[in-house]
Design an enzyme around this catalytic site. Structure first.
Site, PDB file in Angstrom:
ATOM      1  N   ASP A 264     -23.292   7.650   2.292  1.00 49.94           N
ATOM      2  CA  ASP A 264     -22.824   8.519   3.424  1.00 49.94           C
ATOM      3  C   ASP A 264     -21.541   9.294   2.805  1.00 49.94           C
ATOM      4  O   ASP A 264     -21.423  10.487   2.847  1.00 49.94           O
ATOM      5  CB  ASP A 264     -22.591   8.159   4.322  1.00 49.94           C
ATOM      6  CG  ASP A 264     -24.127   8.159   5.454  1.00 49.94           C
ATOM      7  OD1 ASP A 264     -24.691   8.743   5.680  1.00 49.94           O
ATOM      8  OD2 ASP A 264     -23.537   7.598   6.423  1.00 49.94           O
TER       9      ASP A 264
ATOM     10  N   HIS B  79      -3.854  -3.442  -1.153  1.00 46.13           N
ATOM     11  CA  HIS B  79      -4.782  -4.765  -1.649  1.00 46.13           C
ATOM     12  C   HIS B  79      -5.555  -4.776  -0.648  1.00 46.13           C
ATOM     13  O   HIS B  79      -5.855  -5.531  -0.229  1.00 46.13           O
ATOM     14  CB  HIS B  79      -4.031  -5.155  -1.443  1.00 46.13           C
ATOM     15  CG  HIS B  79      -2.809  -5.638  -3.064  1.00 46.13           C
ATOM     16  ND1 HIS B  79      -2.681  -6.124  -3.958  1.00 46.13           N
ATOM     17  CD2 HIS B  79      -2.539  -4.035  -3.316  1.00 46.13           C
ATOM     18  CE1 HIS B  79      -0.783  -5.797  -4.711  1.00 46.13           C
ATOM     19  NE2 HIS B  79      -1.656  -4.111  -4.686  1.00 46.13           N
TER      20      HIS B  79
ATOM     21  N   GLY C 257       0.817  -1.159  -0.260  1.00 43.70           N
ATOM     22  CA  GLY C 257      -0.199   0.123   0.015  1.00 43.70           C
ATOM     23  C   GLY C 257       1.039   1.445  -0.146  1.00 43.70           C
ATOM     24  O   GLY C 257       1.637   1.454   0.268  1.00 43.70           O
ATOM     25  N   ASN C 258       0.398   2.457  -0.110  1.00 47.70           N
ATOM     26  CA  ASN C 258       0.840   3.999  -0.431  1.00 47.70           C
ATOM     27  C   ASN C 258       0.167   5.080  -0.161  1.00 47.70           C
ATOM     28  O   ASN C 258      -1.017   4.931  -1.108  1.00 47.70           O
ATOM     29  CB  ASN C 258       2.154   3.897  -1.542  1.00 47.70           C
ATOM     30  CG  ASN C 258       1.698   3.463  -2.737  1.00 47.70           C
ATOM     31  OD1 ASN C 258       0.626   4.206  -2.886  1.00 47.70           O
ATOM     32  ND2 ASN C 258       1.766   2.046  -2.793  1.00 47.70           N
TER      33      ASN C 258
ATOM     34  N   HIS D  36      -6.667  -5.905  -9.910  1.00 47.01           N
ATOM     35  CA  HIS D  36      -5.808  -5.614  -9.537  1.00 47.01           C
ATOM     36  C   HIS D  36      -6.061  -5.241  -7.841  1.00 47.01           C
ATOM     37  O   HIS D  36      -6.205  -5.936  -6.855  1.00 47.01           O
ATOM     38  CB  HIS D  36      -5.232  -4.397 -10.109  1.00 47.01           C
ATOM     39  CG  HIS D  36      -3.733  -3.598  -9.151  1.00 47.01           C
ATOM     40  ND1 HIS D  36      -2.996  -4.434  -8.919  1.00 47.01           N
ATOM     41  CD2 HIS D  36      -3.380  -2.210  -9.958  1.00 47.01           C
ATOM     42  CE1 HIS D  36      -2.157  -3.262  -8.473  1.00 47.01           C
ATOM     43  NE2 HIS D  36      -2.395  -2.088  -8.826  1.00 47.01           N
TER      44      HIS D  36
ATOM     45  N   SER E  39       7.230   4.607  -4.745  1.00 43.40           N
ATOM     46  CA  SER E  39       6.470   3.506  -4.674  1.00 43.40           C
ATOM     47  C   SER E  39       6.572   3.391  -6.022  1.00 43.40           C
ATOM     48  O   SER E  39       6.854   4.134  -6.812  1.00 43.40           O
ATOM     49  CB  SER E  39       5.474   4.188  -4.063  1.00 43.40           C
ATOM     50  OG  SER E  39       4.210   3.368  -5.104  1.00 43.40           O
TER      51      SER E  39
ATOM     52  N   SER F 211       8.814   2.760  -2.056  1.00 44.10           N
ATOM     53  CA  SER F 211       9.280   1.975  -2.808  1.00 44.10           C
ATOM     54  C   SER F 211       9.686   0.648  -1.857  1.00 44.10           C
ATOM     55  O   SER F 211      10.382   0.404  -1.408  1.00 44.10           O
ATOM     56  CB  SER F 211       9.323   1.038  -4.120  1.00 44.10           C
ATOM     57  OG  SER F 211       9.043  -0.132  -4.211  1.00 44.10           O
ATOM     58  N   GLY F 212       8.424  -0.311  -1.112  1.00 39.73           N
ATOM     59  CA  GLY F 212       9.128  -1.553  -0.766  1.00 39.73           C
ATOM     60  C   GLY F 212      10.020  -2.154   0.573  1.00 39.73           C
ATOM     61  O   GLY F 212      10.121  -2.434   0.910  1.00 39.73           O
TER      62      GLY F 212
ATOM     63  N   TYR G  10     -24.847  16.951   9.318  1.00 39.54           N
ATOM     64  CA  TYR G  10     -23.868  16.114   9.964  1.00 39.54           C
ATOM     65  C   TYR G  10     -22.729  16.564  11.105  1.00 39.54           C
ATOM     66  O   TYR G  10     -22.609  17.411   9.932  1.00 39.54           O
ATOM     67  CB  TYR G  10     -23.790  15.089   8.958  1.00 39.54           C
ATOM     68  CG  TYR G  10     -23.543  13.968   9.458  1.00 39.54           C
ATOM     69  CD1 TYR G  10     -23.403  12.356  10.212  1.00 39.54           C
ATOM     70  CD2 TYR G  10     -21.860  13.606  10.138  1.00 39.54           C
ATOM     71  CE1 TYR G  10     -23.755  11.655  11.040  1.00 39.54           C
ATOM     72  CE2 TYR G  10     -20.881  12.704  10.424  1.00 39.54           C
ATOM     73  CZ  TYR G  10     -22.023  11.401  10.858  1.00 39.54           C
ATOM     74  OH  TYR G  10     -21.178  10.764  12.142  1.00 39.54           O
TER      75      TYR G  10
ATOM     76  N   HIS H  87      -3.716   3.381  -2.471  1.00 36.29           N
ATOM     77  CA  HIS H  87      -3.362   2.307  -3.096  1.00 36.29           C
ATOM     78  C   HIS H  87      -3.761   2.340  -1.960  1.00 36.29           C
ATOM     79  O   HIS H  87      -1.862   1.763  -1.530  1.00 36.29           O
ATOM     80  CB  HIS H  87      -2.607   2.666  -3.859  1.00 36.29           C
ATOM     81  CG  HIS H  87      -2.687   0.965  -4.757  1.00 36.29           C
ATOM     82  ND1 HIS H  87      -3.880   0.910  -4.827  1.00 36.29           N
ATOM     83  CD2 HIS H  87      -1.466   0.123  -4.810  1.00 36.29           C
ATOM     84  CE1 HIS H  87      -3.348  -0.550  -5.925  1.00 36.29           C
ATOM     85  NE2 HIS H  87      -1.960  -1.478  -5.487  1.00 36.29           N
TER      86      HIS H  87
ATOM     87  N   ASP I 174       4.021   2.640  -7.674  1.00 38.30           N
ATOM     88  CA  ASP I 174       2.795   3.314  -7.897  1.00 38.30           C
ATOM     89  C   ASP I 174       2.669   5.040  -7.994  1.00 38.30           C
ATOM     90  O   ASP I 174       1.553   5.501  -8.693  1.00 38.30           O
ATOM     91  CB  ASP I 174       1.585   2.577  -7.510  1.00 38.30           C
ATOM     92  CG  ASP I 174       1.778   1.453  -7.231  1.00 38.30           C
ATOM     93  OD1 ASP I 174       1.035   0.368  -8.472  1.00 38.30           O
ATOM     94  OD2 ASP I 174       1.822   0.464  -6.344  1.00 38.30           O
TER      95      ASP I 174
END
Lengths: 232, 232, 232, 232
Positions: free
Chosen positions: A119, A96, A27-28, A170, A73, A44-45, A228, A94, A75
C-alpha cells in the site's frame, strides 16, 4: 525565518516519540523550503521535551547552519544529500526504530510480504551496504546519503515509490512530500518490518506477495487510477 | 436514515484503535440492517479521530452508496459479498492487525492450539489462497469476498462457528451477529494468532489441541448446553 | 546526611518503572559521594510507589549501613565492590529488564550489531560466568561484584567505555558517571539487547558491525573529537 | 457475608487487567476463608468494568454457590479442588496470559533459566497432561484440579514452593497465601514465561540455571534464613 516550516518540522519531530519510534534523542526529522533552498532540522542531542519550534535549526543544501542557537542534527549531511539527489521530496526522517533497525542490523532487504507493505512501499525496502573505512573516515554522514541515492540509481528504483531505506548495521531513513509524510512512512516501515520478521518466523520458507497483488494495492492508493480515500 | 445503526457502527470502529488493532486508517467495520437490506460502513481513508456517527456511509447489498458525504471503505464490496453469502451475520471487520496479518502473510491456517482459540473459533482459522491476476483485475474486492465464502463451502465449514478468516498476503476479516461482536472476534483472533506463533517458537513440533478439548470449550460457551456466563 | 544525593538516587530509582525496566521491586539504583566514601541505595523489597528520598539508605564502601530506617538492597555488596574496583563511576543500576535478562539467561555476550549499540557501549556486552557453589555460599553478592571487575581485567576491557555487563542466569548491571547516567545506560542496554535478539532471528548468520563503523559511532559521541550534541 | 474477603477478592480480580494478564473476561481470582470453609470468586463472563465487591460469588468447598446474584466462574470446581488438596493456600488465579498460555499450548514445563524464576518458583513450572475424553466428559473442571494436585504428588513437588502450573493446551493456574499473592505469582509467571521463551530463541541449546544458584535465590527470599526485604 521560515517560521511556518519550523513549526511543521517541530510538530513532525514530536510525532516520533508519540508513535514510539524513538528512545531518548535517537531520531531526527527535517523539512525543506525548495524555493529558498534551505531546510529545517532538529538540533543534535536535545531531549524531545525541550524542543520548541524556535530550537529548530535552519541549514542550506550543503548542510551548513544558516540560523539557529543549536548545532543541527549530526545526521544533517545525510539529509542534505537526500534533498539534493531526490528533488521531489520535502521531508526526511531518521530513527533507530526497533524493528526497522533490527532488519538493518541483519543486513537484509525487507521483502514485500503483503498488502500493508504494498500500500505504501513499492517492492522490497532496500538495505544498502556498509560504507568502507575510507568512506567513513572521509565524510561519514555525507557518504551515507550518497550511498543511498546511488543504490536507488543502481537498482533502477523510484525513490518516490519506495520512500524508505535501511543502512546496514545502522538504521532506517524515510522521506515524503513533506516532514509529516516522511514520519508517516517511518511508522509504516516499522509496522511492515515487524510483520515481515514475524511472518518469516511463522513460515521460514515464506515467499513475497505475488506481483499482481502488490501492484493492485500500490495503484489502488497511488497514481491516476487510485480509488482509496476521499480525493478521487 | 439508520441513525441507530450508524452510531453502533461508529462505536465499533472506534474500538479498533482502542484495542490496538489498527495503525492509521488500516481497518473498517460495518453493520447491517437486514430488513432494509442496507449496511453502514466506515468512510475510506478518514482518520479515526475525525470519525463521527454522521460520517458513516450507507450502502446497499451491491455495495453502492445510498447515503453519505464520503466515499465508503475501499473494501466495501468484500463486506457486501460476505453479507450476501453469510445470511446470519450482522457485522464485518477488516484490519491489518499485526499478528493475524503476519499469519496471512505467511499463508498458513492458524491451528487450534488451545482453549483460548476453541472458546471462540471452531477449528483452524482458514487462510484463503491468493486471487489470480484475472480475479484481481476484474473486481478485486468483490472477488475477495467470493473467495472467502467459496472456501467455507469447499471446506464444509460453518461460518457462524468460525467467524474469522485470513486472506493470503493481505490480512484478516472477522464477523459476528453485529458490529460489536465482529470487533470482539477481531480481538480474539489477534490474541490467538499471537499465542499460536509463540507456542510454535517454544515447541516447533507442536500439535493442535485434542479434538475433545476443543469441543468441550467451544460447547461450554455455545449452543444448547452452554454454561459459561450468566445466560443459562 | 547526603540529602542532595538521596534525592538524586530516589529520582533515578523512579525512572526504572517509568522506562518499563522493572516488575514489582526487581531493581535498584545507587549513587556515590566519592569524597565521603559513602553511597546511597534503594531499600530492599520496598514498592516503588512507597519510595521517597528519605527511605534511601546510606552505606559505606564495605556495604555496611551508615544511616537509614530500612535494610539496603540485598545487592548492596555488589554495588560496593563495583564502586571500589571502578573508581571513575558514580552510579550503579541492577534490573531484571526483560531482554537483557533473556541474554543473561542464555549465557551469551551481546555482539555489537549496529550503531545504536556502538553509540553507547564499546564492543560486546560481556556475560560473566556463573559463580561456583563455593563462591555463592561464601559471599554471593560480593563475589558477583568481584567476578564482574575481574572479567573486565581479564578481557582488557575499559569499564568506562562498556558500562554494562550481564551475569549468567541472573541479569544486567550498568553504571555511569552518576545514578542518572547509569539508568540511561540500562535503557540503552535493554533496547540493544532487544534488537540484537531480533536481528539474529531475521538473519541467523548475522555478523557484528564492522569495527570501523563501531569506532566511528562511539567516537562521534565520546572523547576529544566528539561532535554529537551541543557540547562541542 | 464475608464482606472483607469479597472486597479483597474483588481488588485482586481488578489487578488482572491492570497488569495486562487478561483480555475481556478471560481470568478469575478467588480467595478462601478457611475457618468457614467458603471461598469467594469472580462471577462467570462478567466484564471487569462491571465488577464490584457485591458481584463476587460465595461458594463452598464442593463448588456450590452459597450466596450471590451471579453464576460463579465456570472454573469454580478447579479452584475448589485446589483449596481441598492444597490446605496451605488462600488464593487461586486462572488467566490466559499470553506467554504462560503459549508455553501451555506448547505442552512444555518452563525450565528455571534464571534468578527471576528462582526468586519465586522453585524448580520447573510443571505442565500437566491433557485430560482424557472420559475425564473431560465426566467433570471437566473438577478433573482439571485433581490432575494438577495429582501431578504435584507424582513429582514429589511442594505446592507452596512452586505456586504455578500450566494445563496443556489451556493455560496457567497460580496460587498463594491469599488472593493478592496469587495474582503476584501470576505476574511473575508471565514474566518468567516470556524470558524463558526469549532466552531459548537467543540460545537454542540453553541449559537451566545451576541448582546452587536456584537454591541461593529461592532461600534468599524464603524460609528461616531469608534476608531479602524488610522482615528480617
Amino acid at each position: 525565518m521560515l517560521e511556518e516550516l519550523k513549526k511543521e518540522v517541530y510538530e513532525a519531530n514530536m510525532l516520533l516519540p508519540k508513535y514510539g519510534l524513538v528512545t531518548f534523542t535517537w531520531g531526527n526529522v527535517s523539512g525543506i523550503d525548495r524555493e529558498k533552498g534551505l531546510f529545517v532540522i532538529k538540533p543534535s542531542g536535545v531531549d524531545y521535551n525541550k524542543l520548541t519550534p524556535e530550537t529548530m535549526v535552519v541549514v542550506d543544501l550543503d548542510g551548513k547552519k544558516v540560523e539557529g542557537e543549536y548545532n543541527p542534527s549530526s545526521d544533517t549531511d545525510t539529509h542534505a544529500v537526500l534533498y539534493n539527489r531526490f528533488p521531489n521530496i520535502g521531508g526526511v526522517v531518521h530513527t533507530h526504530s526497533s524493528w526497522a533497525t533490527s532488519w538493518a542490523q541483519a543486513g537484509r532487504d525487507i521483502p514485500c510480504y503483503g498488502t500493508t507493505h504494498a500500500d505504501y512501499l513499492y517492492g522490497s525496502v532496500p538495505c544498502v551496504r556498509n560504507l568502507t573505512k575510507e568512506e567513513i573516515d572521509e565524510v561519514y554522514e555525507k557518504n551515507t546519503g550518497i550511498l543511498i541515492a546511488d543504490e536507488y540509481e543502481k537498482r533502477g528504483m523510484d525513490y518516490v515509490a519506495t520512500p524508505a531505506v535501511l543502512c546496514k548495521n545502522h538504521g532506517p531513513f524515510t522521506w515524503g512530500k513533506n516532514a509529516h509524510e516522511a514520519v508517516h512512512n517511518a511508522v509504516v516501515l516499522e509496522e511492515v518490518a515487524k510483520m515481515a520478521a514475524r511472518c518469516e518466523m511463522i513460515n521460514p520458507q515464506n515467499k513475497p506477495a505475488p506481483q499482481e497483488l502488490q501492484d493492485k494495492h500500490y495503484y489502488r492508493k497511488h497514481g491516476a487510477n487510485a480509488y482509496y480515500g476521499q480525493n478521487n
